[in-house]
Design an enzyme around this catalytic site. Structure first.
Site, PDB file in Angstrom:
ATOM      1  N   ASP A  87      39.303  62.051  56.824  1.00 36.24           N
ATOM      2  CA  ASP A  87      38.534  63.299  56.923  1.00 36.24           C
ATOM      3  C   ASP A  87      37.835  63.334  58.120  1.00 36.24           C
ATOM      4  OD1 ASP A  87      37.019  65.432  56.721  1.00 36.24           O
ATOM      5  OD2 ASP A  87      36.675  65.244  54.560  1.00 36.24           O
ATOM      6  N   GLY A 130      43.381  63.585  54.919  1.00 35.83           N
ATOM      7  CA  GLY A 130      42.233  64.116  55.568  1.00 35.83           C
ATOM      8  C   GLY A 130      41.322  64.753  54.944  1.00 35.83           C
ATOM      9  N   HIS A 131      40.797  65.960  55.209  1.00 32.81           N
ATOM     10  CA  HIS A 131      40.118  66.874  54.614  1.00 32.81           C
ATOM     11  C   HIS A 131      40.080  67.577  53.403  1.00 32.81           C
ATOM     12  CE1 HIS A 131      35.893  68.830  54.479  1.00 32.81           C
ATOM     13  NE2 HIS A 131      36.837  70.197  54.605  1.00 32.81           N
ATOM     14  N   ILE A 132      41.575  68.049  53.100  1.00 38.31           N
ATOM     15  CA  ILE A 132      42.080  68.660  52.162  1.00 38.31           C
ATOM     16  C   ILE A 132      42.985  67.939  51.133  1.00 38.31           C
ATOM     17  CG2 ILE A 132      42.929  70.937  51.322  1.00 38.31           C
ATOM     18  CD1 ILE A 132      42.101  71.996  54.210  1.00 38.31           C
TER      19      ILE A 132
END
Length: 66
Positions: free
Chosen positions: A18, A45-47
């Site tokens: 992330d 990552g972020h999602i």
């Protein structure tokens, strides 16, 4: 400060890669939310629900079965 008042079980799923929110924030959530579980997904990552949908769903399903 309000995180410490949460009394329900909480699953925190974090992407190891992330670049938006550092992993340290996830670790702080784990520390501050009683009865929480932190899972860090490698190569994500972020999602996580979009990047690793099968693993995300597996984690959520297993968490809800507890």
């Amino acid at each position: 400060a309000q995180y410490k008042t949460i009394r329900l079980p909480v699953l925190i799923i974090w992407g190891a890669e992330d670049e938006v929110v550092p992993r340290s924030v996830g670790k702080k959530f784990k520390r501050d939310i009683p009865n929480s579980e932190l899972v860090i997904l490698p190569k994500c990552g972020h999602i996580p629900p979009e990047e690793e949908p099968q693993e995300n769903n597996r984690l959520v399903t297993n968490f809800l079965k507890k």
